[in-house]
Design a protein around this motif. Structure first.
Motif, short mmCIF file in Angstrom:
data_model
loop_
_atom_site.label_atom_id
_atom_site.label_comp_id
_atom_site.label_asym_id
_atom_site.label_seq_id
_atom_site.Cartn_x
_atom_site.Cartn_y
_atom_site.Cartn_z
N GLN A 264 -31.20 -55.00 39.45
CA GLN A 264 -31.21 -54.12 40.63
C GLN A 264 -30.43 -52.83 40.34
OE1 GLN A 264 -29.34 -56.88 43.27
NE2 GLN A 264 -31.25 -57.41 44.33
N GLY A 265 -29.28 -52.99 39.68
CA GLY A 265 -28.45 -51.82 39.39
C GLY A 265 -29.14 -50.86 38.44
N LEU A 266 -29.77 -51.41 37.42
CA LEU A 266 -30.47 -50.55 36.45
C LEU A 266 -31.64 -49.83 37.11
CD1 LEU A 266 -30.46 -52.90 33.32
CD2 LEU A 266 -29.15 -50.79 33.62
N THR A 267 -32.34 -50.55 37.99
CA THR A 267 -33.48 -49.92 38.68
C THR A 267 -32.99 -48.80 39.59
OG1 THR A 267 -34.64 -52.02 38.62
CG2 THR A 267 -35.49 -50.37 40.16
N LEU A 268 -31.90 -49.08 40.31
CA LEU A 268 -31.33 -48.04 41.19
C LEU A 268 -30.94 -46.82 40.37
CD1 LEU A 268 -30.13 -47.34 44.11
CD2 LEU A 268 -27.95 -47.92 43.06
N GLU A 269 -30.24 -47.05 39.24
CA GLU A 269 -29.81 -45.93 38.41
C GLU A 269 -31.02 -45.10 37.97
OE1 GLU A 269 -27.00 -45.92 34.59
OE2 GLU A 269 -29.13 -46.13 34.09
N ARG A 270 -32.04 -45.79 37.52
CA ARG A 270 -33.21 -45.07 36.99
C ARG A 270 -33.91 -44.28 38.10
NH1 ARG A 270 -34.86 -49.19 34.39
NH2 ARG A 270 -36.51 -49.78 35.82
N ARG A 271 -34.04 -44.90 39.28
CA ARG A 271 -34.69 -44.19 40.40
C ARG A 271 -33.86 -42.98 40.81
NH1 ARG A 271 -38.60 -46.07 38.76
NH2 ARG A 271 -39.43 -48.10 39.37
N MET A 272 -32.53 -43.14 40.83
CA MET A 272 -31.68 -42.00 41.19
C MET A 272 -31.80 -40.91 40.13
SD MET A 272 -28.33 -43.96 42.66
CE MET A 272 -27.44 -42.57 43.21
N PHE A 273 -31.84 -41.33 38.88
CA PHE A 273 -32.00 -40.36 37.79
C PHE A 273 -33.30 -39.58 37.98
CE2 PHE A 273 -33.52 -39.32 33.48
CZ PHE A 273 -32.47 -38.52 33.07
N HIS A 274 -34.38 -40.29 38.30
CA HIS A 274 -35.66 -39.60 38.53
C HIS A 274 -35.52 -38.61 39.69
CE1 HIS A 274 -37.83 -43.47 36.90
NE2 HIS A 274 -37.29 -42.74 35.94
N ALA A 275 -34.87 -39.07 40.77
CA ALA A 275 -34.75 -38.24 41.99
C ALA A 275 -33.97 -36.96 41.71
CB ALA A 275 -34.07 -39.05 43.10
N MET A 276 -33.09 -37.01 40.72
CA MET A 276 -32.28 -35.81 40.46
C MET A 276 -33.11 -34.65 39.95
SD MET A 276 -28.83 -37.48 39.02
CE MET A 276 -27.83 -36.25 39.77
N PHE A 277 -34.34 -34.96 39.54
CA PHE A 277 -35.19 -33.87 39.05
C PHE A 277 -35.82 -33.08 40.20
CE2 PHE A 277 -34.02 -35.98 35.37
CZ PHE A 277 -34.21 -35.12 34.30
N SER A 278 -35.34 -33.37 41.42
CA SER A 278 -35.69 -32.51 42.56
C SER A 278 -34.52 -31.59 42.91
CB SER A 278 -36.04 -33.37 43.77
OG SER A 278 -34.89 -34.06 44.20
N LEU A 279 -33.40 -31.71 42.20
CA LEU A 279 -32.21 -30.92 42.54
C LEU A 279 -32.22 -29.56 41.83
CD1 LEU A 279 -29.37 -33.58 42.16
CD2 LEU A 279 -30.32 -32.68 44.29
N GLU A 280 -31.76 -28.55 42.55
CA GLU A 280 -31.57 -27.24 41.91
C GLU A 280 -30.54 -27.36 40.79
OE1 GLU A 280 -30.69 -24.07 44.65
OE2 GLU A 280 -32.29 -24.72 46.00
N ASP A 281 -29.51 -28.20 41.02
CA ASP A 281 -28.45 -28.30 40.02
C ASP A 281 -28.95 -28.91 38.71
OD1 ASP A 281 -26.64 -27.08 41.64
OD2 ASP A 281 -25.55 -28.89 42.21
N GLN A 282 -29.95 -29.78 38.80
CA GLN A 282 -30.52 -30.34 37.55
C GLN A 282 -31.18 -29.22 36.74
OE1 GLN A 282 -34.22 -30.73 37.39
NE2 GLN A 282 -33.92 -31.03 35.19
N SER A 283 -31.98 -28.38 37.42
CA SER A 283 -32.64 -27.28 36.68
C SER A 283 -31.59 -26.34 36.11
CB SER A 283 -33.54 -26.43 37.59
OG SER A 283 -34.24 -27.22 38.47
N GLU A 284 -30.59 -26.01 36.95
CA GLU A 284 -29.55 -25.07 36.54
C GLU A 284 -28.74 -25.65 35.36
OE1 GLU A 284 -28.62 -22.17 36.67
OE2 GLU A 284 -26.47 -22.14 36.28
N GLY A 285 -28.36 -26.91 35.45
CA GLY A 285 -27.54 -27.52 34.40
C GLY A 285 -28.25 -27.50 33.06
N MET A 286 -29.51 -27.83 33.07
CA MET A 286 -30.25 -27.89 31.80
C MET A 286 -30.59 -26.49 31.30
SD MET A 286 -32.42 -31.42 32.17
CE MET A 286 -31.49 -32.94 32.47
N ARG A 287 -30.87 -25.58 32.24
CA ARG A 287 -31.14 -24.18 31.84
C ARG A 287 -29.87 -23.56 31.23
NH1 ARG A 287 -31.72 -21.36 36.49
NH2 ARG A 287 -33.42 -22.72 37.10
N ALA A 288 -28.73 -23.80 31.88
CA ALA A 288 -27.47 -23.23 31.38
C ALA A 288 -27.16 -23.74 29.97
CB ALA A 288 -26.33 -23.58 32.34
#
Ligand code: HXC
Length: 258
Positions: free
Chosen positions: A222-246
């Motif tokens: 359950q924990g691993l699935t939650l982590e992975r789903r949250m990780f996927h969801a972060m690709f909707s964040l502006e900060d994810q784009s900004e962090g990787m672009r920076a």
């Protein structure tokens, strides 16, 4: 700013600081203090200007436990009706990372409050313990579960059954605290940790806290699935784009905390 009688609250550099302030009883945690800590932390948690919460006490005591004077007159009916200590659960549901700066005694409920934090920075003279057995009771603010999950059965049983106090150095060795520093540096170092956390993308820090927290509360799958789903969801964040672009542009990211 809200008025409090048992704590001091201040904010600086995206960190909200709560100082337990009942020096006459070594910061014994009475009902008022519980309400005030949870209320203040909840307000800080809701503020977009705050990225970390720091909880500290005095040089002599982080907190010497739940208030024995207040509890001594209670009976089962009163405890049950008030669901004594339940309000602390609300602190553990907050999503903003919490850092505890511990000097002196962190006993009973004081140790349990520290364990509700995500990172504990302790002064070398800090003393942790669960002495409830010496009062004829058991821990009631989470130690049987949180301490056991943090340090394992051997040490948790030792501490809870004997009531012995452990030094900061042992607390760090067994995984109860994150860092040990010189007593005079505790608050400054804990503030640095809180400021560093607060300087990160807030949603990323919140999701990191939630994902690590799930390790206490779920099966591995359950924990691993939650982590992975949250990780996927972060690709909707502006900060994810900004962090990787920076990173690719070899510059510091400018977080927008969303
Ligand atoms: C109420 C407390 C208190 C507490 C200290 N005080 N701890 N009052 N509740 N938990 C008060 C003392 O009564 C005293 O008040 C003043 O603070 C200073 O404490 P001293 O004992 O004089 O200081 P010192 O000799 O330095 O000893 C410090 C200490 C000792 C070792 C921390 O105070 C101590 O053992 N405290 C109790 C620790 C404890 O058992 N905590 C667990 C509580 S139960 P006066 O008025 O005399 O100056 C708990 C879990 C509850 O937390 C869950 C079960 C339901």
């Amino acid at each position: 700013m809200t008025e409090y009688s048992t704590i001091l609250v201040s904010t600086d550099a995206r960190v909200g600081k709560i100082t337990l302030n009942r020096p006459e009883s070594l910061n014994a945690l009475n009902t008022t203090m519980m309400e005030e800590v949870v209320r203040a932390a909840t307000e800080l948690d809701a503020s977009p200007e705050i990225g970390a919460i720091l909880i500290t006490g005095s040089d002599k005591a982080f907190a010497a436990g739940a208030d024995i004077t207040e509890m001594a007159e209670q009976d089962h009916q009163g405890m049950y009706a008030a669901d004594w200590f339940r309000r602390w659960d609300d602190l553990t549901r907050l999503r903003t990372p919490i850092v505890a700066a511990v000097n002196g005694y962190a006993l009973g409920g004081g140790c349990e409050l520290a364990m509700m934090a995500d990172v504990i920075v302790a002064g070398e003279g800090a003393r942790f313990g669960q002495p409830e057995i010496n009062l004829g009771v058991i821990p009631g603010m989470g130690a049987s579960q949180r301490l056991t999950r943090s340090v394992g059965k051997a040490k948790a049983m030792d501490m809870i059954l004997t009531g012995r106090r452990i030094h900061a150095e042992e607390a760090e060795r067994i995984g109860l605290v994150s860092r040990v520093v010189a007593d005079e540096d505790t608050l400054a170092q804990a503030t640095k940790v809180a400021e560093l956390i607060a300087s990160k993308s807030k949603p990323a820090a919140q999701m990191a806290k939630e994902a690590v927290g799930a390790a206490f509360d779920s099966t591995l799958h359950q924990g691993l699935t939650l982590e992975r789903r949250m990780f996927h969801a972060m690709f909707s964040l502006e900060d994810q784009s900004e962090g990787m672009r920076a990173f690719r542009e070899k510059r510091e990211p400018q977080w927008r905390h969303r």
